[in-house]
Design a protein around this motif. Structure first.
Motif, PDB file in Angstrom:
ATOM      1  N   LEU A 175       0.898  -1.032  -0.018  1.00 49.10           N
ATOM      2  CA  LEU A 175       0.157  -0.058   0.204  1.00 49.10           C
ATOM      3  C   LEU A 175       0.713   1.251  -0.032  1.00 49.10           C
ATOM      4  O   LEU A 175       0.542   2.314  -0.730  1.00 49.10           O
ATOM      5  CB  LEU A 175      -0.967  -0.196   1.340  1.00 49.10           C
ATOM      6  CG  LEU A 175      -1.885   1.239   1.407  1.00 49.10           C
ATOM      7  CD1 LEU A 175      -2.696   1.418  -0.086  1.00 49.10           C
ATOM      8  CD2 LEU A 175      -2.639   1.220   2.709  1.00 49.10           C
ATOM      9  N   LEU A 176       1.939   1.297   0.764  1.00 46.80           N
ATOM     10  CA  LEU A 176       2.894   2.359   0.806  1.00 46.80           C
ATOM     11  C   LEU A 176       3.447   2.732  -0.575  1.00 46.80           C
ATOM     12  O   LEU A 176       3.522   3.757  -0.890  1.00 46.80           O
ATOM     13  CB  LEU A 176       3.913   2.179   1.836  1.00 46.80           C
ATOM     14  CG  LEU A 176       4.939   3.107   1.950  1.00 46.80           C
ATOM     15  CD1 LEU A 176       4.472   4.329   2.390  1.00 46.80           C
ATOM     16  CD2 LEU A 176       6.247   2.935   3.017  1.00 46.80           C
ATOM     17  N   ASP A 177       3.822   1.861  -1.333  1.00 47.36           N
ATOM     18  CA  ASP A 177       4.484   1.925  -2.573  1.00 47.36           C
ATOM     19  C   ASP A 177       3.248   2.466  -3.504  1.00 47.36           C
ATOM     20  O   ASP A 177       3.824   3.395  -4.382  1.00 47.36           O
ATOM     21  CB  ASP A 177       5.143   0.712  -3.247  1.00 47.36           C
ATOM     22  CG  ASP A 177       6.381   0.565  -2.409  1.00 47.36           C
ATOM     23  OD1 ASP A 177       7.103   1.544  -1.695  1.00 47.36           O
ATOM     24  OD2 ASP A 177       7.105  -0.716  -2.392  1.00 47.36           O
ATOM     25  N   ALA A 178       2.035   1.883  -3.308  1.00 54.08           N
ATOM     26  CA  ALA A 178       1.061   2.380  -4.329  1.00 54.08           C
ATOM     27  C   ALA A 178       0.715   3.743  -3.943  1.00 54.08           C
ATOM     28  O   ALA A 178       0.439   4.575  -5.010  1.00 54.08           O
ATOM     29  CB  ALA A 178      -0.231   1.490  -4.098  1.00 54.08           C
ATOM     30  N   LEU A 179       0.868   4.137  -2.917  1.00 51.48           N
ATOM     31  CA  LEU A 179       0.495   5.565  -2.627  1.00 51.48           C
ATOM     32  C   LEU A 179       1.559   6.467  -3.059  1.00 51.48           C
ATOM     33  O   LEU A 179       1.141   7.474  -3.304  1.00 51.48           O
ATOM     34  CB  LEU A 179       0.229   5.751  -0.948  1.00 51.48           C
ATOM     35  CG  LEU A 179      -0.861   5.014  -0.454  1.00 51.48           C
ATOM     36  CD1 LEU A 179      -0.883   5.009   1.258  1.00 51.48           C
ATOM     37  CD2 LEU A 179      -2.023   5.639  -0.894  1.00 51.48           C
ATOM     38  N   ARG A 180       2.773   6.268  -2.722  1.00 56.65           N
ATOM     39  CA  ARG A 180       3.756   7.014  -3.025  1.00 56.65           C
ATOM     40  C   ARG A 180       4.241   7.066  -4.369  1.00 56.65           C
ATOM     41  O   ARG A 180       4.359   8.089  -5.012  1.00 56.65           O
ATOM     42  CB  ARG A 180       4.887   6.829  -2.154  1.00 56.65           C
ATOM     43  CG  ARG A 180       4.864   6.812  -0.647  1.00 56.65           C
ATOM     44  CD  ARG A 180       6.071   6.695   0.187  1.00 56.65           C
ATOM     45  NE  ARG A 180       7.209   7.635  -0.338  1.00 56.65           N
ATOM     46  CZ  ARG A 180       7.459   8.742   0.148  1.00 56.65           C
ATOM     47  NH1 ARG A 180       6.502   9.334   0.807  1.00 56.65           N
ATOM     48  NH2 ARG A 180       8.661   9.475  -0.227  1.00 56.65           N
ATOM     49  N   GLU A 181       4.233   5.831  -4.977  1.00 57.74           N
ATOM     50  CA  GLU A 181       4.777   5.724  -6.211  1.00 57.74           C
ATOM     51  C   GLU A 181       3.960   5.674  -7.483  1.00 57.74           C
ATOM     52  O   GLU A 181       4.173   6.131  -8.514  1.00 57.74           O
ATOM     53  CB  GLU A 181       5.670   4.468  -6.608  1.00 57.74           C
ATOM     54  CG  GLU A 181       6.956   4.677  -5.537  1.00 57.74           C
ATOM     55  CD  GLU A 181       7.696   3.188  -5.473  1.00 57.74           C
ATOM     56  OE1 GLU A 181       7.502   2.159  -6.413  1.00 57.74           O
ATOM     57  OE2 GLU A 181       8.418   3.101  -4.485  1.00 57.74           O
ATOM     58  N   ARG A 182       2.617   5.508  -7.033  1.00 64.38           N
ATOM     59  CA  ARG A 182       1.547   5.241  -8.265  1.00 64.38           C
ATOM     60  C   ARG A 182       0.732   6.597  -7.997  1.00 64.38           C
ATOM     61  O   ARG A 182       0.146   6.967  -9.226  1.00 64.38           O
ATOM     62  CB  ARG A 182       0.919   4.212  -8.050  1.00 64.38           C
ATOM     63  CG  ARG A 182       1.783   2.838  -8.285  1.00 64.38           C
ATOM     64  CD  ARG A 182       2.328   2.564  -9.403  1.00 64.38           C
ATOM     65  NE  ARG A 182       3.236   1.613  -9.564  1.00 64.38           N
ATOM     66  CZ  ARG A 182       3.272   0.318  -9.630  1.00 64.38           C
ATOM     67  NH1 ARG A 182       1.973  -0.162  -9.435  1.00 64.38           N
ATOM     68  NH2 ARG A 182       4.236  -0.373  -9.566  1.00 64.38           N
ATOM     69  N   LEU A 183       0.498   7.016  -6.923  1.00 63.69           N
ATOM     70  CA  LEU A 183      -0.423   7.982  -6.607  1.00 63.69           C
ATOM     71  C   LEU A 183       0.040   9.377  -6.185  1.00 63.69           C
ATOM     72  O   LEU A 183      -0.565  10.391  -5.934  1.00 63.69           O
ATOM     73  CB  LEU A 183      -1.743   7.748  -5.598  1.00 63.69           C
ATOM     74  CG  LEU A 183      -2.342   6.351  -6.355  1.00 63.69           C
ATOM     75  CD1 LEU A 183      -3.253   5.895  -5.054  1.00 63.69           C
ATOM     76  CD2 LEU A 183      -3.292   6.809  -7.530  1.00 63.69           C
ATOM     77  N   ASP A 184       1.394   9.586  -6.059  1.00 68.72           N
ATOM     78  CA  ASP A 184       2.114  10.623  -5.668  1.00 68.72           C
ATOM     79  C   ASP A 184       1.699  11.212  -4.299  1.00 68.72           C
ATOM     80  O   ASP A 184       1.538  12.348  -3.868  1.00 68.72           O
ATOM     81  CB  ASP A 184       1.930  11.785  -6.671  1.00 68.72           C
ATOM     82  CG  ASP A 184       2.878  11.383  -7.990  1.00 68.72           C
ATOM     83  OD1 ASP A 184       4.080  10.844  -7.745  1.00 68.72           O
ATOM     84  OD2 ASP A 184       2.393  11.645  -9.052  1.00 68.72           O
ATOM     85  N   LEU A 185       1.106  10.406  -3.567  1.00 67.60           N
ATOM     86  CA  LEU A 185       0.854  10.890  -2.113  1.00 67.60           C
ATOM     87  C   LEU A 185       1.796  10.381  -1.270  1.00 67.60           C
ATOM     88  O   LEU A 185       1.898   9.341  -0.634  1.00 67.60           O
ATOM     89  CB  LEU A 185      -0.599  10.038  -1.783  1.00 67.60           C
ATOM     90  CG  LEU A 185      -2.172  10.455  -2.373  1.00 67.60           C
ATOM     91  CD1 LEU A 185      -3.160   9.527  -2.111  1.00 67.60           C
ATOM     92  CD2 LEU A 185      -2.417  11.808  -2.053  1.00 67.60           C
ATOM     93  N   THR A 186       2.701  11.233  -0.765  1.00 68.06           N
ATOM     94  CA  THR A 186       3.930  10.967  -0.421  1.00 68.06           C
ATOM     95  C   THR A 186       3.934  11.456   1.305  1.00 68.06           C
ATOM     96  O   THR A 186       5.067  11.588   1.851  1.00 68.06           O
ATOM     97  CB  THR A 186       5.272  11.735  -1.126  1.00 68.06           C
ATOM     98  OG1 THR A 186       4.803  13.280  -0.935  1.00 68.06           O
ATOM     99  CG2 THR A 186       5.087  11.468  -2.443  1.00 68.06           C
ATOM    100  N   GLY A 187       2.761  11.715   1.696  1.00 65.32           N
ATOM    101  CA  GLY A 187       2.819  11.857   3.158  1.00 65.32           C
ATOM    102  C   GLY A 187       3.318  10.762   3.951  1.00 65.32           C
ATOM    103  O   GLY A 187       4.100  10.983   5.073  1.00 65.32           O
TER     104      GLY A 187
END
Length: 148
Positions: free
Chosen positions: A18-30
Motif C-alpha cells: 500500500l505504501l508503494d502504491a500511495l507514494r509511487e503510483r498516486l504521488d501521495l507522499t505523506g
C-alpha cells in the motif's frame, strides 16, 4: 480503491505494498518509508478507520476499502485539529515521522486510548521519533483530547 474519499483504479502486481502504491503510483507522499519492516510507524495510514502500517499492507487487500492518509485529514483547506496541535506544541523536529505520528494520534483519541500520559505513550509506542519529540507529541495529543 477509495483514497481520501476519491476513487482510484490501479493496475499493480499482487506484491505491491500500500505504501508503494500511495507514494509511487498516486504521488501521495505523506506516508513515509522509514524502515520498510513495520517497526517505525512512519507509514501509518487508516484502512476503514483502523491504523495500519502501509509498508506491511498489500495494496490489493484494500480493494473496496477506504484508505485515509495524512493528506486526507484536512477539510476544506483547514488543517485537522491534530495537525494544528502538532504545530502549536512544536511536536516535530525533522518532521519525517510526523505524518505517521499524526495519523496514530488522531486514531488513539478516537479509540479512547488517551486517558493519561502512560496510556498515550503505550498506544503511540509503534511510532518512533528519532528526534525524541515525545513530550511535545504527548502535549499535542493532550491538547486535542482536552478540547473534546
Amino acid at each position: 480503491m477509495s483514497i481520501n474519499g476519491t476513487e482510484h483504479t490501479l493496475d499493480i502486481e499482487p506484491r505491491v505494498s500500500l505504501l508503494d502504491a500511495l507514494r509511487e503510483r498516486l504521488d501521495l507522499t505523506g506516508a513515509k518509508k522509514g524502515c520498510d519492516q513495520g517497526t517505525c510507524g512512519a507509514c501509518t495510514v487508516w484502512v476503514d478507520g483502523r491504523r495500519v502500517l502501509a509498508c506491511l499492507t498489500l495494496a490489493m487487500t484494500c480493494e473496496g476499502r477506504e484508505v485515509t492518509t495524512v493528506e486526507g485529514l484536512a477539510e476544506e483547506g483547514e488543517l485537522h485539529e491534530m495537525q494544528r496541535a502538532f504545530i502549536a506544541e512544536d511536536a516535530f523536529q525533522c518532521g519525517y515521522c510526523t505524518p505517521g505520528q499524526i495519523m496514530s494520534a488522531v486514531a488513539l483519541i478516537e479509540e479512547g486510548h488517551a486517558g493519561n500520559d502512560a496510556e498515550i505513550k503505550e498506544w503511540m509506542s509503534g511510532n518512533i521519533c528519532r528526534c525524541a519529540a515525545y513530550p511535545h507529541i504527548r502535549a499535542a495529543i493532550r491538547a486535542v483530547r482536552d478540547r473534546a
